[in-house]
Design a protein around this motif. Structure first.
Motif, PDB file in Angstrom:
ATOM      1  N   LYS A  75       0.807  -1.214   0.000  1.00 62.87           N
ATOM      2  CA  LYS A  75       0.000   0.000   0.000  1.00 62.87           C
ATOM      3  C   LYS A  75       0.843   1.269   0.000  1.00 62.87           C
ATOM      4  N   LYS A  76       2.100   1.153   0.435  1.00 61.43           N
ATOM      5  CA  LYS A  76       2.987   2.307   0.435  1.00 61.43           C
ATOM      6  C   LYS A  76       4.323   2.006  -0.246  1.00 61.43           C
ATOM      7  N   GLU A  77       4.746   0.765  -0.190  1.00 55.28           N
ATOM      8  CA  GLU A  77       6.002   0.355  -0.830  1.00 55.28           C
ATOM      9  C   GLU A  77       5.675  -0.570  -1.994  1.00 55.28           C
ATOM     10  N   PHE A  78       6.128  -0.184  -3.198  1.00 52.28           N
ATOM     11  CA  PHE A  78       5.736  -0.903  -4.407  1.00 52.28           C
ATOM     12  C   PHE A  78       6.924  -1.498  -5.161  1.00 52.28           C
ATOM     13  N   THR A  79       8.123  -1.375  -4.605  1.00 48.21           N
ATOM     14  CA  THR A  79       9.323  -1.811  -5.332  1.00 48.21           C
ATOM     15  C   THR A  79       9.301  -3.292  -5.711  1.00 48.21           C
TER      16      THR A  79
ATOM     17  N   ASP B  72       9.011  -7.064 -10.493  1.00 45.54           N
ATOM     18  CA  ASP B  72       8.365  -8.122 -11.272  1.00 45.54           C
ATOM     19  C   ASP B  72       7.789  -7.585 -12.574  1.00 45.54           C
ATOM     20  N   THR B  73       7.148  -6.428 -12.497  1.00 45.42           N
ATOM     21  CA  THR B  73       6.536  -5.843 -13.692  1.00 45.42           C
ATOM     22  C   THR B  73       7.592  -5.533 -14.742  1.00 45.42           C
ATOM     23  N   TYR B  74       8.690  -4.912 -14.323  1.00 41.45           N
ATOM     24  CA  TYR B  74       9.733  -4.511 -15.275  1.00 41.45           C
ATOM     25  C   TYR B  74      10.424  -5.718 -15.908  1.00 41.45           C
ATOM     26  N   LEU B  75      10.615  -6.778 -15.126  1.00 44.25           N
ATOM     27  CA  LEU B  75      11.339  -7.950 -15.625  1.00 44.25           C
ATOM     28  C   LEU B  75      10.451  -8.908 -16.423  1.00 44.25           C
TER      29      LEU B  75
ATOM     30  N   PHE C  74       3.237  -3.171 -17.849  1.00 44.46           N
ATOM     31  CA  PHE C  74       1.959  -3.162 -17.123  1.00 44.46           C
ATOM     32  C   PHE C  74       1.585  -4.561 -16.648  1.00 44.46           C
ATOM     33  N   THR C  75       1.125  -4.631 -15.386  1.00 48.26           N
ATOM     34  CA  THR C  75       0.643  -5.886 -14.795  1.00 48.26           C
ATOM     35  C   THR C  75      -0.704  -5.639 -14.136  1.00 48.26           C
ATOM     36  N   TYR C  76      -1.650  -6.550 -14.361  1.00 51.21           N
ATOM     37  CA  TYR C  76      -2.955  -6.497 -13.693  1.00 51.21           C
ATOM     38  C   TYR C  76      -3.085  -7.749 -12.839  1.00 51.21           C
ATOM     39  N   ASP C  77      -3.363  -7.553 -11.546  1.00 46.96           N
ATOM     40  CA  ASP C  77      -3.499  -8.679 -10.627  1.00 46.96           C
ATOM     41  C   ASP C  77      -4.478  -8.284  -9.530  1.00 46.96           C
ATOM     42  N   GLU C  78      -5.545  -9.060  -9.365  1.00 42.01           N
ATOM     43  CA  GLU C  78      -6.604  -8.736  -8.409  1.00 42.01           C
ATOM     44  C   GLU C  78      -6.093  -8.660  -6.970  1.00 42.01           C
ATOM     45  N   ARG C  79      -4.920  -9.213  -6.697  1.00 37.26           N
ATOM     46  CA  ARG C  79      -4.382  -9.186  -5.334  1.00 37.26           C
ATOM     47  C   ARG C  79      -3.747  -7.846  -4.975  1.00 37.26           C
ATOM     48  N   ILE C  80      -3.462  -7.017  -5.970  1.00 35.83           N
ATOM     49  CA  ILE C  80      -2.785  -5.736  -5.731  1.00 35.83           C
ATOM     50  C   ILE C  80      -3.785  -4.730  -5.165  1.00 35.83           C
TER      51      ILE C  80
ATOM     52  N   PRO D 124      -6.381  -2.735  -9.158  1.00 33.26           N
ATOM     53  CA  PRO D 124      -5.333  -3.744  -8.920  1.00 33.26           C
ATOM     54  C   PRO D 124      -4.342  -3.867 -10.077  1.00 33.26           C
ATOM     55  N   PHE D 125      -3.449  -2.898 -10.211  1.00 32.23           N
ATOM     56  CA  PHE D 125      -2.464  -2.947 -11.285  1.00 32.23           C
ATOM     57  C   PHE D 125      -1.138  -2.406 -10.782  1.00 32.23           C
ATOM     58  N   ASN D 126      -0.102  -2.597 -11.569  1.00 37.25           N
ATOM     59  CA  ASN D 126       1.220  -2.049 -11.295  1.00 37.25           C
ATOM     60  C   ASN D 126       1.884  -1.769 -12.630  1.00 37.25           C
ATOM     61  N   ALA D 127       2.652  -0.674 -12.728  1.00 38.83           N
ATOM     62  CA  ALA D 127       3.228  -0.314 -14.024  1.00 38.83           C
ATOM     63  C   ALA D 127       4.541   0.436 -13.849  1.00 38.83           C
ATOM     64  N   VAL D 128       5.362   0.380 -14.895  1.00 37.80           N
ATOM     65  CA  VAL D 128       6.617   1.126 -14.972  1.00 37.80           C
ATOM     66  C   VAL D 128       6.615   1.871 -16.301  1.00 37.80           C
ATOM     67  N   LEU D 129       6.896   3.182 -16.271  1.00 35.31           N
ATOM     68  CA  LEU D 129       6.837   4.028 -17.465  1.00 35.31           C
ATOM     69  C   LEU D 129       8.211   4.612 -17.749  1.00 35.31           C
ATOM     70  N   ILE D 130       8.715   4.407 -18.977  1.00 35.13           N
ATOM     71  CA  ILE D 130      10.031   4.920 -19.370  1.00 35.13           C
ATOM     72  C   ILE D 130       9.933   5.496 -20.784  1.00 35.13           C
ATOM     73  N   GLY D 131      10.498   6.678 -20.990  1.00 39.55           N
ATOM     74  CA  GLY D 131      10.500   7.299 -22.308  1.00 39.55           C
ATOM     75  C   GLY D 131      11.889   7.352 -22.906  1.00 39.55           C
ATOM     76  N   GLY D 132      12.030   8.157 -23.963  1.00 34.99           N
ATOM     77  CA  GLY D 132      13.319   8.374 -24.606  1.00 34.99           C
ATOM     78  C   GLY D 132      13.874   9.738 -24.233  1.00 34.99           C
ATOM     79  N   LEU D 133      14.776  10.281 -25.050  1.00 35.04           N
ATOM     80  CA  LEU D 133      15.427  11.544 -24.716  1.00 35.04           C
ATOM     81  C   LEU D 133      14.449  12.717 -24.736  1.00 35.04           C
ATOM     82  N   ASP D 134      13.555  12.770 -25.743  1.00 33.81           N
ATOM     83  CA  ASP D 134      12.570  13.856 -25.780  1.00 33.81           C
ATOM     84  C   ASP D 134      11.674  13.813 -24.552  1.00 33.81           C
ATOM     85  N   GLU D 135      11.247  12.608 -24.220  1.00 32.29           N
ATOM     86  CA  GLU D 135      10.381  12.440 -23.053  1.00 32.29           C
ATOM     87  C   GLU D 135      11.133  12.802 -21.770  1.00 32.29           C
ATOM     88  N   ASP D 136      12.410  12.422 -21.726  1.00 34.39           N
ATOM     89  CA  ASP D 136      13.233  12.715 -20.551  1.00 34.39           C
ATOM     90  C   ASP D 136      13.392  14.222 -20.351  1.00 34.39           C
TER      91      ASP D 136
END
Length: 648
Positions: A315-319, A324-327, A349-355, A382-394
């Protein structure tokens, strides 16, 4: 007289700039902001600086060695001069008096704790021998002697990828010291070894002269007839703790605050903020005897001693979820527009009813996490996600970051058009991720054939009315303008028709009913109790006591407690909010006031209210009535329904 003063200044290891009068009686506010961030702020800033200094042509990861230990105070360079200044500090308000008293209480200690950050495979600072040159190429002069100045790389692509942008992050190291004291040792490409340092005090009087708040551990040279000065660094011939004999930079923070001296939290902060950089072999960190690398990072993140491995506790720590999502998840492309331009991101992106809580780790290309982003209206999905862009986005994300690199914010922009674009970008980011969430919900809750839901909806509606009546209802706003209140099972017309059918002869005598107090006692809020100095009685407010209306960018709420016995003797109270959904289920800690309101004004006094988490503090009761005006953030969801609590 001037020559005598110059000789006196030159004889001191620490240099403070003289001023005519003391005008600023407070400590640098940035110290307090970084102190509030604790270990996480310190670790993020120093490791980010090391990543920014990576040797461009090297394919080796940046190595950061973090060490904690104990040092004799006599081995700290120039410490007696710092102590003498602190003894002469005078506070002018409660905060400065308390801070100075704390600093002075540490002055007689013979040995103290320290922490150091030493990097390798980095450029280090350049131009140390040139001292305070003013040249953009001499990074020593910028780092050592300037505030709020960010060195910019000549290579535009390299500059965009760097984490720093505000030029104030180095003060995070001062915030970690009980004396606001830090040192930095440097070894450059030529093998030259120098040392500098800063101490953050307040403007003060010392030996009949007034001085600025910042002191520099540096040598000085007088020029132009002793009227102008120029700082030069010391050669590094000091204690082993301060030695740096390989290319790169070393930060040393003596008088380490107790809350920072926590190896476990240091390791967690590294994993939280830099797991992508470590997995991509851009970074390796050693904390005392612990080595956090691509091969070992999962051993820490998957270790119950560091992180809970139960989904229900995320609920507060998602690392662990991010890892798991990134790998494991295949990235998908999403496009986010800011009115002027499209930005393209990879979304893992990961969807899991336990989250229990849905969050998105927004990652810069350097591999540093900016924040756990809450998707508007989907914080409990109930989802978890990691978002990464390129140089323009950065580059664009970099412009949106706050000064501590922990949040996307529109507050950085003064230009109305740029601010409008930033607001649209953040809103569209939520919108595009919501599409992915909705798609996953439909996929995991697919229905075959058609179902007649009339009976189901009828039963749910009847049960909802019963539940709301037995507790305390909600306040409903019709199209954001007019107030609609729940009035029970019977409509007014039905009651009137029944009354008209009863003849005067057969009228029953009115039954005497006990008057109900409009406030209902509740069990204490556990989270509030933990954080408050004194326990408070907590009551739920019946909807008839509340009037709420939303007009443009403001929300006005009136609470009429004049008929409540519990508040007759109270002059003030706290108001707490809690979200309630369409089925009457309450979510106690999901609504954060600072995420939704810019400012809350007490209309009875005209003063701005303090507010934190779900609670508005110390609002004034005027004849039993509270009146509040809340200024909405752009992302505020106007369709939310609330339950209100009163704490006295």
């Amino acid at each position: 007289m001037g020559n005598l003063l110059n000789e006196k200044v030159k004889g001191n290891k620490w240099k403070f700039s003289p001023i005519n009068n003391i005008e600023e009686a407070n400590f640098n506010q940035t110290l307090e902001r970084f102190y509030t961030m604790g270990v996480n702020g310190l670790v993020r800033e120093n490791i980010q600086n090391s990543l920014d200094g990576h040797l461009p042509k090297s394919d080796k990861p940046v190595l950061v060695k973090i060490e904690t230990g104990t040092i004799q105070t006599n081995d700290i360079p120039g410490i007696n001069e710092v102590k003498e200044r602190i003894r002469h500090l005078a506070g002018h308000n409660h905060y400065t008096k308390e801070t100075i008293q704390h600093m002075q209480s540490k002055l007689d200690e013979q040995e103290v704790r320290y922490i150091s950050f030493e990097d390798r495979n980095t450029k280090g600072l350049t131009g140390a021998r040139n001292g305070q040159s003013g040249s953009k190429k001499d990074t020593w002069g910028i780092y050592a002697y300037q505030k709020g100045v960010h060195f910019e790389e000549e290579d535009n692509e390299l500059e965009i990828s760097r984490g720093g942008s505000h030029g104030i992050g180095k003060i995070a190291s001062n915030a970690a010291s009980d004396l606001h004291l830090m040192y930095f040792s440097n070894c450059d490409a030529d093998g030259d070894q120098h040392i500098g340092g800063t101490v953050q005090l307040i403007e003060h009087e010392y030996q009949n002269s007034a001085y600025r708040n910042t002191g520099y551990f540096t040598d000085i040279e007088f020029t132009s007839g002793a009227e102008k000065t120029k700082f030069y660094p010391y050669e590094n011939n000091f204690h082993e703790v301060f030695k740096k004999d390989t290319r790169g930079l070393k930060i040393v923070i003596p008088y380490l605050r107790e809350k920072y001296d926590d190896e476990k939290e240091i390791i967690k902060s590294i994993c939280d903020s830099f797991f992508v950089a470590i997995l991509n072999e851009r970074l390796e960190v050693h904390v005392n005897d612990n080595e956090i690398t691509k091969e070992t990072i999962a051993d820490y993140i998957k270790n119950p001693a560091y992180y809970s491995q139960e989904y229900a506790e995320a609920k507060k720590e998602f690392t662990p979820l991010y890892l798991d999502t990134y790998l494991k998840a295949e990235p998908r492309e999403i496009t986010v527009n800011n009115i002027k331009k499209d930005f393209h991101f990879k979304l893992y992106f990961t969807y899991d009813e336990r989250i229990p809580r849905g969050r998105v780790a927004i990652i810069r290309t350097v591999g540093m996490k900016i924040e756990d982003f809450k998707v508007a209206g989907n914080a409990t999905k109930p989802f978890n996600a990691v978002l990464i862009g390129g140089l323009d986005e950065d580059e664009y994300l970099k412009s949106l970051e706050n000064e501590s690199h922990t949040e996307l914010s529109t507050a950085n922009f003064n230009d109305p058009q740029l601010k409008k674009q930033a607001v649209r970008f953040i809103r569209n980011l939520s919108k595009e991720i919501t599409k992915v969430i909705d798609e996953a919900v439909q996929e995991h809750n697919a229905v075959d054939g058609k179902i007649d839901t009339k009976d189901i909806l009828y039963v749910a509606e009847v049960q909802l009315k019963k539940d709301l009546q037995s507790s305390m209802g909600t306040v409903k706003v019709n199209e954001g303008k007019s107030l609609v209140k729940s009035s029970g099972n019977e409509r007014q017309k039905e009651r009137r028709d029944k009354k008209n059918k009863i003849s005067p002869q057969k009228k029953e005598k009115p039954k005497t009913t006990k008057k109900r107090d409009p406030l209902k006692w509740q069990k204490s809020n556990e989270e509030a109790d933990v954080n408050s100095e004194e326990s408070k009685e907590r009551y739920s407010a019946h909807p008839e006591m509340v009037q709420r209306v939303i007009l443009n960018d403001k929300e006005i709420i009136k609470f009429d407690f004049s008929k409540s016995k519990q508040l007759k003797k109270s002059n003030s109270c706290d108001i707490a909010l809690s979200i309630i959904d369409g089925m009457g289920k309450e979510y106690n800690n999901e609504f954060n006031l600072r995420d939704n309101y810019k400012e809350i004004l007490d209309l009875n006094t005209g003063k701005v209210c303090d507010f934190k988490n779900q609670t508005i503090k110390n609002v004034i009761l005027q004849n039993g009535v509270v009146q509040l005006q809340l200024k909405l953030n752009q992302t505020f969801n106007r369709s939310l329904k609330f339950v209100y609590y009163v704490e006295v």
